[in-house]
Motif scaffolding. Structure first.
Motif, PDB file in Angstrom:
ATOM      1  N   GLY A   1       6.751  15.259 -51.954  1.00 35.77           N
ATOM      2  CA  GLY A   1       6.699  14.720 -50.711  1.00 35.77           C
ATOM      3  C   GLY A   1       5.293  14.294 -50.112  1.00 35.77           C
ATOM      4  N   ILE A   2       4.394  14.565 -51.002  1.00 41.04           N
ATOM      5  CA  ILE A   2       2.756  14.354 -50.390  1.00 41.04           C
ATOM      6  C   ILE A   2       2.401  13.069 -50.604  1.00 41.04           C
ATOM      7  CG2 ILE A   2       0.650  15.208 -50.536  1.00 41.04           C
ATOM      8  CD1 ILE A   2       1.626  17.894 -51.406  1.00 41.04           C
TER       9      ILE A   2
ATOM     10  N   SER B   1      -0.313  21.592 -46.139  1.00 41.38           N
ATOM     11  CA  SER B   1       0.846  21.239 -45.421  1.00 41.38           C
ATOM     12  C   SER B   1       0.337  20.392 -43.994  1.00 41.38           C
ATOM     13  CB  SER B   1       1.566  22.623 -44.926  1.00 41.38           C
ATOM     14  OG  SER B   1       2.650  22.460 -44.019  1.00 41.38           O
TER      15      SER B   1
ATOM     16  N   SER C   1      -0.994  17.045 -45.095  1.00 39.23           N
ATOM     17  CA  SER C   1      -0.230  16.137 -45.660  1.00 39.23           C
ATOM     18  C   SER C   1       0.955  15.642 -44.966  1.00 39.23           C
ATOM     19  CB  SER C   1       0.457  16.528 -47.166  1.00 39.23           C
ATOM     20  OG  SER C   1       1.144  17.760 -46.850  1.00 39.23           O
TER      21      SER C   1
ATOM     22  N   ILE D   1       3.645  17.457 -44.535  1.00 40.86           N
ATOM     23  CA  ILE D   1       4.950  17.710 -45.185  1.00 40.86           C
ATOM     24  C   ILE D   1       5.018  19.503 -44.725  1.00 40.86           C
ATOM     25  CG2 ILE D   1       5.069  16.143 -46.999  1.00 40.86           C
ATOM     26  CD1 ILE D   1       4.499  18.461 -48.954  1.00 40.86           C
ATOM     27  N   ASN D   2       6.504  19.873 -44.751  1.00 42.51           N
ATOM     28  CA  ASN D   2       6.578  21.325 -44.424  1.00 42.51           C
ATOM     29  C   ASN D   2       6.335  21.766 -45.847  1.00 42.51           C
ATOM     30  OD1 ASN D   2       6.993  20.721 -41.661  1.00 42.51           O
ATOM     31  ND2 ASN D   2       9.251  20.732 -41.830  1.00 42.51           N
TER      32      ASN D   2
END
Length: 666
Positions: free
Chosen positions: A191-192, A260, A263, A265-266
């Motif tokens: 998801g990065i 995190s 980027s 994203i969690n």
């Protein structure tokens, strides 16, 4: 200027060869080893040639690279693993001994007046044994590293250099172009979307004695790590106590946190903090993870403490979780449970579909009996609890009839009664049920076998009214219960991880057995939830788990079907990364070691551990150094993106510096 900002000014292959750092020639080479003749003066000019240092060998003159033939456009990467004997060494040793025997002063130096120039020159030569690590070469304008030699020319004149500064920075931070592309693909899978640049983790350090090769800041070459190496991967942090394992974990936490934040994203992180050093600031570290990331850290403890959430579950509300602990404690204390207790242990408190009204009502009855048992066994918090027991009027009449025989008036259980009142009602319900197994007009009795067994346990009597321990077997699980929690702790923690929080389980206080049981329960929940999301076609959240004393959780004798070994072995598939720390390499399950991608190894104190470690990558080259060097933070690092082990002095985790970085990002 950093290598990252200055790569285009000169050919990378040429940059590896620094004429000013010439230290000798290769006098013998094969596919595995190279033997080098060097000289004291050359070594001094290159600021020494430490054990385990990188060397490079090439035939070309870097200033005339444009005229070099294709065959010679390569640089061989070497690592010094020991000394080697030159053919004339025995004669020179005899010369030295003869010379020393003639001396009358201990501080008299060898000079040209005592010895002829040729002999004096010969005494300065020595040999080095080097491991061949691979071959650098160019392809399509990029620098590649083959992990071996394609060929070697016995008659070739290979000049040898000790790379420093920029050349060394290229070597220790080298990532294969194909791996770079793979990193980008893996980042997208995680998801990065944005490019995440490498992070500095420390500086090159070859030996404990670093007087010359690290004499000033300019000689301290930075080492970077690829952040994606730690996501959905396994990382081992190995070494004796007080050699920097905790500092390494703190650095990893900070790297993942910056990934995190950078980027978007969690990435949730959960730390099993056995000594309380991540949750609490201490004098030595002048801060903690919780202190640095105040807004993103959630802390848990076994006991009520300001600033901490309660780690234990409320058995009255978290039915399945509490019951699983009760099952475990009963089986630990009773080797062969039988009769009603065994039936109770086989009971499930998972809620059935509400549309199945009959099954759902039976579930409600069993839950009411279970909560009543908890209250009678002394589980705190039951005094304010009320239950509704779904029974028809025929059952109410039958139970009341038995109670009236003892001149006892019962409350209507359908409207909600206290657990104390429920105990009395269930006592007479048991008596009524014993008189008739079919009180209602339905074909099924209103109490099934599990409910009957629980009623027997509630009154400490079996079907024949003989005494049994009954509800008393629950008492040993009281320490696992907390009346202060309204939601299930594992579920709550998983939600925080999905939000990208750093969850710290402070396991430094409380009952050890309890800590282990709850830790395992949380780990199992995280694994199963992520696995279910993956199996059902969803994308599990990115999670990194950190555990210390890992040999207790993923020991070599453990079954791979147990929770922690499964996380270590299969977690990467479900986007769960594992960072495990231990003093004992040999005690970790071999299957887990074999699948570990990242390694940070500091001091080990015995040959057994070093021998076990030597089975992996090129750690064997560092076997002597690992036992001898006890310097804090001095590690031998092998990451997924790095093709070989790099000796590194890990930067000290500085809470104030980290806060400054966060402020810049915000």
């Amino acid at each position: 200027m950093s290598l990252v900002n200055n790569l285009l000014t000169k050919d990378l292959l040429v940059k590896l060869v620094q004429k000013e750092n010439f230290i000798g020639w290769v006098y013998s080479i094969d596919y595995d080893y190279a033997y080098i003749m060097t000289n004291d003066l050359w070594k001094a000019n290159a600021l020494a040639v430490p054990h385990n240092c990188f060397l490079v060998a090439a035939t070309f003159d870097p200033e005339k690279f444009s005229t070099v033939s294709i065959e010679e456009q390569e640089v061989i990467l070497l690592r010094v693993v020991g000394s080697s004997k030159l053919p004339q060494d025995d004669d020179l040793i005899r010369t030295k001994i003869d010379y020393f025997q003639q001396q009358q002063s201990a501080f008299h130096n060898i000079n040209s007046s005592d010895m002829d120039d040729i002999t004096l020159s010969q005494l300065q030569f020595g040999g080095l044994q080097c491991k061949v690590l691979g071959t650098f070469y160019k392809r399509d304008g990029e620098l590649y590293l083959g992990s071996d030699l394609e060929s070697f020319a016995t008659a070739a004149r290979l000049n040898v250099y000790r790379p420093r500064r920029e050349a060394l920075e290229i070597i220790v931070n080298y990532v294969d172009p194909l791996r770079k592309k793979k990193v980008a693909e893996e980042a997208k899978d995680l998801g990065i979307e944005r490019e995440i640049k490498p992070f500095k983790i420390g500086t090159v350090r070859y030996t404990s004695t670093d007087r010359l090769h690290r004499k000033d800041e300019e000689e301290k070459v930075p080492v970077y790590i690829q952040p994606s190496d730690f996501l959905a991967r396994r990382t081992a942090v190995l070494g004796m106590t007080r050699t920097g394992k905790s500092n390494m974990i703190k650095q990893t936490v900070s790297v993942v946190k910056r990934v995190s934040d950078g980027s978007g994203i969690n990435i949730g992180q959960i730390i099993y903090d056995t000594n309380g050093e991540y949750a609490n600031a201490n004098q030595q570290d002048k801060g903690s993870i919780a202190d640095v990331y105040k807004d993103d850290v959630i802390r848990y403890r076994m006991i009520q403490t300001p600033g901490f959430k309660e780690l234990r579950n409320n058995f009255y509300t978290q039915l399945s979780e509490g019951f699983s602990i009760i099952q475990q404690t009963i089986r630990e204390n009773i080797s062969n449970p039988s009769g009603d207790i065994q039936t109770f242990l086989n009971t499930s408190f998972d809620e059935p579909d509400k549309a199945e009204k009959s099954s759902h009502n039976r579930w409600k009855v069993k839950v009411a009996i279970y909560r009543t048992m908890l209250n009678k066994a002394g589980f705190e918090g039951g005094e304010n609890f009320k239950v509704k027991i779904p029974v028809n009027q025929e059952v109410i009449n039958a139970v009341n009839q038995v109670a009236e025989e003892d001149d006892v008036e019962l409350q209507d259980p359908r409207s909600g009664i206290s657990l104390t009142e429920a105990e009395l009602w269930f006592t007479y319900a048991r008596k009524a049920n014993k008189r008739s197994k079919l009180l209602s007009s339905s074909k099924k009795p209103w109490l099934d076998d599990e409910a009957v067994a629980m009623l027997n346990m509630l009154v400490n009597k079996n079907d024949n009214d003989s005494y049994i321990n009954g509800y008393k077997v629950l008492v040993t699980a009281k320490k696992y219960h907390s009346p202060h929690r309204n939601s299930e702790v594992s579920e709550e923690i998983y939600e925080y991880l999905k939000q990208g929080k750093i969850v710290i389980l402070d396991l430094s206080v409380g009952n050890p057995t309890l800590r282990e049981a709850i830790s395992k329960q949380i780990a199992q929940y995280i694994f199963e939830q992520s696995m279910n999301i993956f199996i059902n076609g969803g994308t599990p959240p990115n999670i990194v788990a950190y555990i210390e004393e890992a040999h207790n959780l993923i020991g070599k004798d453990m079954d791979l079907t147990e929770t922690w070994p499964r996380i270590a072995k299969e977690g990467a598939k479900y986007k769960i990364a594992l960072v495990y720390a231990t003093q004992e390499v040999s005690s970790v399950h071999p299957n887990i070691l074999a699948n570990t991608e990242n390694w940070f190894v500091s001091h080990l104190n015995n040959q057994k551990e070093v021998k076990e470690l030597s089975k992996f990558y090129d750690f064997e080259d560092f076997s002597r150094s690992l036992i001898r060097a006890q310097d804090v933070g001095f590690v031998r690092m092998k990451t997924l993106s790095s093709p070989y082990v790099v000796p590194v002095q890990i930067d000290k985790f500085d809470p104030e510096l980290e806060k400054g970085k966060l402020n810049k990002l915000s």
